[in-house]
Enzyme design. Structure first.
Site, PDB file in Angstrom:
ATOM      1  N   GLY A  12       0.819  -1.217   0.000  1.00  0.00           N
ATOM      2  CA  GLY A  12       0.000   0.000   0.000  1.00  0.00           C
ATOM      3  C   GLY A  12       0.848   1.260   0.000  1.00  0.00           C
ATOM      4  N   ASP A  13       0.205   2.394  -0.251  1.00  0.00           N
ATOM      5  CA  ASP A  13       0.863   3.714  -0.250  1.00  0.00           C
ATOM      6  C   ASP A  13       1.976   3.829  -1.281  1.00  0.00           C
ATOM      7  OD1 ASP A  13      -0.812   4.325   1.871  1.00  0.00           O
ATOM      8  OD2 ASP A  13       0.670   3.705   3.362  1.00  0.00           O
ATOM      9  N   LYS A  16      -0.534   5.288  -5.768  1.00  0.00           N
ATOM     10  CA  LYS A  16      -1.609   5.013  -6.733  1.00  0.00           C
ATOM     11  C   LYS A  16      -2.413   6.273  -7.039  1.00  0.00           C
ATOM     12  CE  LYS A  16      -3.125   1.987  -3.735  1.00  0.00           C
ATOM     13  NZ  LYS A  16      -2.007   1.954  -2.788  1.00  0.00           N
ATOM     14  N   LYS A  18      -1.526   9.441  -6.986  1.00  0.00           N
ATOM     15  CA  LYS A  18      -0.799  10.339  -7.887  1.00  0.00           C
ATOM     16  C   LYS A  18      -0.867   9.816  -9.323  1.00  0.00           C
ATOM     17  CE  LYS A  18       3.387  11.645  -9.819  1.00  0.00           C
ATOM     18  NZ  LYS A  18       4.625  12.349  -9.838  1.00  0.00           N
ATOM     19  N   ASN A  38     -10.024   2.996   4.623  1.00  0.00           N
ATOM     20  CA  ASN A  38      -8.670   2.651   5.086  1.00  0.00           C
ATOM     21  C   ASN A  38      -7.649   3.186   4.085  1.00  0.00           C
ATOM     22  OD1 ASN A  38      -9.637   0.832   3.182  1.00  0.00           O
ATOM     23  ND2 ASN A  38      -8.711  -0.983   4.096  1.00  0.00           N
ATOM     24  N   ALA A  39      -8.079   3.402   2.850  1.00  0.00           N
ATOM     25  CA  ALA A  39      -7.201   3.952   1.821  1.00  0.00           C
ATOM     26  C   ALA A  39      -6.979   5.441   2.068  1.00  0.00           C
ATOM     27  CB  ALA A  39      -7.833   3.754   0.446  1.00  0.00           C
ATOM     28  N   GLY A  40      -5.800   5.905   1.698  1.00  0.00           N
ATOM     29  CA  GLY A  40      -5.508   7.343   1.721  1.00  0.00           C
ATOM     30  C   GLY A  40      -4.682   7.610   0.486  1.00  0.00           C
ATOM     31  N   HIS A  41      -5.306   8.187  -0.530  1.00  0.00           N
ATOM     32  CA  HIS A  41      -4.619   8.395  -1.805  1.00  0.00           C
ATOM     33  C   HIS A  41      -4.292   9.880  -1.962  1.00  0.00           C
ATOM     34  CE1 HIS A  41      -6.380   4.419  -3.585  1.00  0.00           C
ATOM     35  NE2 HIS A  41      -5.681   4.252  -2.493  1.00  0.00           N
ATOM     36  N   GLN A 223      -5.071  -0.193  -1.307  1.00  0.00           N
ATOM     37  CA  GLN A 223      -4.153  -1.078  -0.571  1.00  0.00           C
ATOM     38  C   GLN A 223      -3.090  -1.640  -1.534  1.00  0.00           C
ATOM     39  OE1 GLN A 223      -7.833  -1.617   0.314  1.00  0.00           O
ATOM     40  NE2 GLN A 223      -7.214   0.084   1.556  1.00  0.00           N
ATOM     41  N   ARG A 302       0.569   7.209  11.317  1.00  0.00           N
ATOM     42  CA  ARG A 302       1.577   6.326  11.917  1.00  0.00           C
ATOM     43  C   ARG A 302       2.857   6.326  11.082  1.00  0.00           C
ATOM     44  NH1 ARG A 302      -1.633   0.728  12.138  1.00  0.00           N
ATOM     45  NH2 ARG A 302      -2.480   1.573  10.206  1.00  0.00           N
ATOM     46  N   GLY A 414       8.644  12.936  -7.926  1.00  0.00           N
ATOM     47  CA  GLY A 414       8.132  13.947  -7.008  1.00  0.00           C
ATOM     48  C   GLY A 414       6.639  13.752  -6.858  1.00  0.00           C
TER      49      GLY A 414
HETATM   50  P1  GDP Z   1      -1.418   5.643  -2.340  1.00  0.00           P
HETATM   51  O1  GDP Z   1      -2.183   5.210  -1.157  1.00  0.00           O
HETATM   52  O2  GDP Z   1      -0.856   4.495  -3.132  1.00  0.00           O
HETATM   53  O3  GDP Z   1      -2.182   6.595  -3.229  1.00  0.00           O
HETATM   54  O4  GDP Z   1      -0.146   6.440  -1.778  1.00  0.00           O
HETATM   55  P2  GDP Z   1      -0.154   7.544  -0.591  1.00  0.00           P
HETATM   56  O5  GDP Z   1      -0.745   8.769  -1.117  1.00  0.00           O
HETATM   57  O6  GDP Z   1      -0.695   6.970   0.656  1.00  0.00           O
HETATM   58  O7  GDP Z   1       1.403   7.698  -0.345  1.00  0.00           O
HETATM   59  C1  GDP Z   1       2.264   8.047  -1.391  1.00  0.00           C
HETATM   60  C2  GDP Z   1       2.986   9.336  -0.999  1.00  0.00           C
HETATM   61  O8  GDP Z   1       4.034   9.560  -1.923  1.00  0.00           O
HETATM   62  C3  GDP Z   1       2.128  10.576  -1.068  1.00  0.00           C
HETATM   63  O9  GDP Z   1       2.555  11.466  -0.085  1.00  0.00           O
HETATM   64  C4  GDP Z   1       2.432  11.130  -2.466  1.00  0.00           C
HETATM   65  O10 GDP Z   1       2.212  12.531  -2.549  1.00  0.00           O
HETATM   66  C5  GDP Z   1       3.863  10.810  -2.590  1.00  0.00           C
HETATM   67  N1  GDP Z   1       4.431  10.555  -3.913  1.00  0.00           N
HETATM   68  C6  GDP Z   1       3.907   9.873  -4.961  1.00  0.00           C
HETATM   69  N2  GDP Z   1       4.827   9.765  -5.939  1.00  0.00           N
HETATM   70  C7  GDP Z   1       5.941  10.386  -5.494  1.00  0.00           C
HETATM   71  C8  GDP Z   1       7.242  10.569  -6.025  1.00  0.00           C
HETATM   72  O11 GDP Z   1       7.591  10.131  -7.112  1.00  0.00           O
HETATM   73  N3  GDP Z   1       8.131  11.262  -5.235  1.00  0.00           N
HETATM   74  C9  GDP Z   1       7.822  11.749  -4.021  1.00  0.00           C
HETATM   75  N4  GDP Z   1       8.741  12.400  -3.333  1.00  0.00           N
HETATM   76  N5  GDP Z   1       6.602  11.574  -3.489  1.00  0.00           N
HETATM   77  C10 GDP Z   1       5.688  10.887  -4.213  1.00  0.00           C
HETATM   78  P1  IMO Z   2      -3.795   2.688   0.419  1.00  0.00           P
HETATM   79  O1  IMO Z   2      -4.948   2.489  -0.532  1.00  0.00           O
HETATM   80  C1  IMO Z   2      -1.268   1.023   3.567  1.00  0.00           C
HETATM   81  C2  IMO Z   2      -3.136  -1.846   6.302  1.00  0.00           C
HETATM   82  C3  IMO Z   2      -3.294  -1.401   7.738  1.00  0.00           C
HETATM   83  C4  IMO Z   2      -3.163  -2.737   8.446  1.00  0.00           C
HETATM   84  C5  IMO Z   2      -3.884  -3.688   7.492  1.00  0.00           C
HETATM   85  C6  IMO Z   2      -5.327  -3.978   7.883  1.00  0.00           C
HETATM   86  O2  IMO Z   2      -3.659   4.070   0.913  1.00  0.00           O
HETATM   87  O3  IMO Z   2      -2.545   2.103  -0.146  1.00  0.00           O
HETATM   88  P2  IMO Z   2      -7.548  -2.531   7.702  1.00  0.00           P
HETATM   89  O4  IMO Z   2      -7.911  -1.208   8.307  1.00  0.00           O
HETATM   90  O5  IMO Z   2      -7.592  -2.551   6.208  1.00  0.00           O
HETATM   91  O6  IMO Z   2      -8.298  -3.672   8.308  1.00  0.00           O
HETATM   92  O7  IMO Z   2      -6.016  -2.758   8.140  1.00  0.00           O
HETATM   93  O8  IMO Z   2      -3.843  -3.081   6.218  1.00  0.00           O
HETATM   94  N1  IMO Z   2      -3.713  -0.923   5.290  1.00  0.00           N
HETATM   95  C7  IMO Z   2      -2.997  -0.117   4.511  1.00  0.00           C
HETATM   96  N2  IMO Z   2      -1.677   0.142   4.483  1.00  0.00           N
HETATM   97  N3  IMO Z   2      -2.085   1.619   2.669  1.00  0.00           N
HETATM   98  C8  IMO Z   2      -3.402   1.349   2.658  1.00  0.00           C
HETATM   99  O9  IMO Z   2      -4.238   1.828   1.710  1.00  0.00           O
HETATM  100  C9  IMO Z   2      -3.927   0.476   3.635  1.00  0.00           C
HETATM  101  N4  IMO Z   2      -5.168   0.033   3.931  1.00  0.00           N
HETATM  102  C10 IMO Z   2      -5.023  -0.839   4.933  1.00  0.00           C
HETATM  103  O10 IMO Z   2      -2.280  -0.504   8.116  1.00  0.00           O
HETATM  104  O11 IMO Z   2      -1.823  -3.130   8.488  1.00  0.00           O
HETATM  105 MG    MG Z   3      -2.199   5.509   0.940  1.00  0.00          MG
END
Ligand code: GDP
Ligand code: IMO
Ligand code: MG
Length: 427
Positions: A12-13, A16, A18, A38-41, A223, A302, A414
């Site tokens: 996850g994270d 996606k 971006k 639970n997602a944070g995009h 995720q 976290r 970035g």
């Molecule tokens: P997602 O859940 O897959 O959409 O990812 P998140 O948003 O939770 O976490 C990705 C983090 O990386 C966010 O803070 C984005 O703004 C950042 N991000 C995405 N691509 C890049 C990159 O190429 N470089 C940097 N420095 N940050 C990035």
């Molecule tokens: P995005 O879409 C990162 C993790 C939680 C925990 C496990 C189970 O932003 O990539 P849950 O609340 O789903 O029952 O938690 O899954 N988790 C993620 N980790 N990115 C996420 O979403 C997640 N969604 C759930 O931290 O370990």
């Molecule tokens: Mg995320």
């Protein structure tokens, strides 16, 4: 024109949000198909910076229809808050639709998620405590309330009373907490229903019609693959499938409609929550990555666990999703490192293995075996052409490509929309 899935390839994270925001300009429809809030995009574009939890990341593209598919569990309060916030930034959300088949997160789900985590004590999963697990459990136990149920108040009240009778028994007798009031929940959810009614549809038909018209459809994963309940580090997983296969089930289109699957990988690994992560570091390198990369959860804040790129897990992810291309994000975070490592195999009880074990007990015993490469030690944030990346960065990408057995189509340098290198057009 077929559908293209954008999938989290690690824990996850990966970025996606971006990548979808960037690709959405060319898509007519963007659909979220799994997970919940639970997602944070994270999306950073001319409208501002957003941490989207339920609304698809295509919402900022004014001609794109956005859909929350049947595979998502929806907390209506969170969704309404998100719609309001997006509106406040001048973005129209009349193009947002919600599947009438999507299950809702109810107040007892969030409550139970917290209580279950407390009960697990030292063996807690580290869930986001958003009620995701309990809501998906109720879906398959046939105890769910769906978005469409809000449109028929009488039937909704009858079903809610029956379900809450059972839920209150668990709350009071198993956990010894106060019961929730069905009347209060009914009143609250009727209000949500009134607000969301114009958005609730049979969205599967909408997607099918768009595909028939030859329009481009993006399926936005949530995720990451290694959190999949079947293929991830079970039981330290989430409760819906983040895999490309779910892109068909969670939207209501046939699997043959998906022509391309883009796997989104970070240039290294991170994980939030508990469970094994073979390449995790607890040294100056992980501290540096965490601080340079602001590796703190979008939803929970976290600190994320950080480590080297795990190509054993990456190859596994590529195989079970059928990736046809990869996006490597956050290459820039590695800019200052003199040496880089990639995990190419695991040592398990003295033997070398090249597969991702199904058991977390075995995975926790795996020692990563690394290959070392030179770093590039120059900033990459302003580079927009692959050929202009430093040689060592190109070598790093080429090695990842080889190990995950999938061509790298996009490299991100970035967080902003333009900070991307497109090697091959995806849409
Ligand atoms: P997602 O859940 O897959 O959409 O990812 P998140 O948003 O939770 O976490 C990705 C983090 O990386 C966010 O803070 C984005 O703004 C950042 N991000 C995405 N691509 C890049 C990159 O190429 N470089 C940097 N420095 N940050 C990035
Ligand atoms: P995005 O879409 C990162 C993790 C939680 C925990 C496990 C189970 O932003 O990539 P849950 O609340 O789903 O029952 O938690 O899954 N988790 C993620 N980790 N990115 C996420 O979403 C997640 N969604 C759930 O931290 O370990
Ligand atoms: Mg995320």
């Amino acid at each position: 024109m077929p559908a293209i899935a954008v999938i989290g390839a690690q824990w996850g994270d990966e970025g996606k949000g971006k990548v979808v925001d960037m690709l959405a300009e060319k898509a007519k429809v963007v659909v979220r198909f799994s997970g919940g809030d639970n997602a944070g995009h994270t999306v950073i574009n001319p409208y501002g910076k957003f941490g989207l939890r339920l609304v698809p990341s295509g919402i900022f593209s004014s001609r794109t229809v956005c859909i929350i598919g049947n595979g998502v569990v929806i907390n209506p309060e969170v969704l309404i808050g998100e719609i309001d916030l997006i509106n406040q930034h001048g973005v129209d959300t009349s193009r947002l639709f919600i599947s009438d088949r999507a299950n809702l997160i109810m107040p007892y789900h969030t409550l139970l998620d917290g209580l279950e985590e407390e009960a697990r004590g030292g063996k807690a999963i580290g869930t986001t405590r958003k009620g995701i697990g309990p809501a998906f459990a109720d879906k398959v136990a046939r105890l769910g309330i769906r978005a469409g149920d809000l449109l028929d108040r009488e039937a909704f009240l009858e079903r809610l009373r029956q379900i809450m009778d059972y839920k209150n028994t668990i709350l009071t007798r198993v956990y010894g907490v106060e019961p929730l009031s069905p009347d209060e929940v009914y009143r609250q959810y009727c209000q949500y229903g009134e607000r969301l009614a114009p958005h609730i549809r049979d969205t599967s038909v909408m997607v099918e019609e768009a595909l028939e018209r030859g329009e481009k459809v993006l399926l936005e994963g949530a995720q990451g693959t290694l959190l999949d309940p079947d293929f991830g580090t079970y039981p330290f997983t989430t409760s819906s499938s983040p895999l490309a296969g779910e892109g068909s089930l969670g939207v209501g289109i046939g699997p043959t409609r998906i022509s391309d699957v883009l796997g989104v990988f970070k240039a290294y690994c991170t994980r939030v929550g508990a469970g094994p992560m073979p390449t995790e570091l607890q040294d100056e390198t992980s501290d540096l990555i965490r601080e340079r990369g602001h590796e703190y959860g979008t939803v929970s804040g976290r600190p994320r666990r950080c480590g080297w790129f795990d190509a054993v897990a990456g190859r596994f992810s590529s195989r079970i999703n059928g990736f046809t291309g990869a996006a490597i994000t956050r290459l820039d975070i590695l800019d200052t490192l003199p040496r880089l490592k990639i995990c190419t195999g695991y040592k398990l009880e003295g033997k070398m293995i090249d597969y991702f074990p199904s058991s977390v007990v075995a995975l926790a015993k795996c020692q990563p075996v690394y290959e070392e490469l030179s770093g590039w030690q120059v900033p990459t944030n302003d580079i927009r052409k692959f050929e202009e990346l430093p040689l060592q960065a190109r070598q790093y990408i080429a090695r990842l490509e080889e190990l995950i057995a999938c061509p790298v189509a996009i490299v991100c340098v970035g967080p902003e929309r333009e900070q991307s290198i497109i090697r091959r057009d995806i849409l």
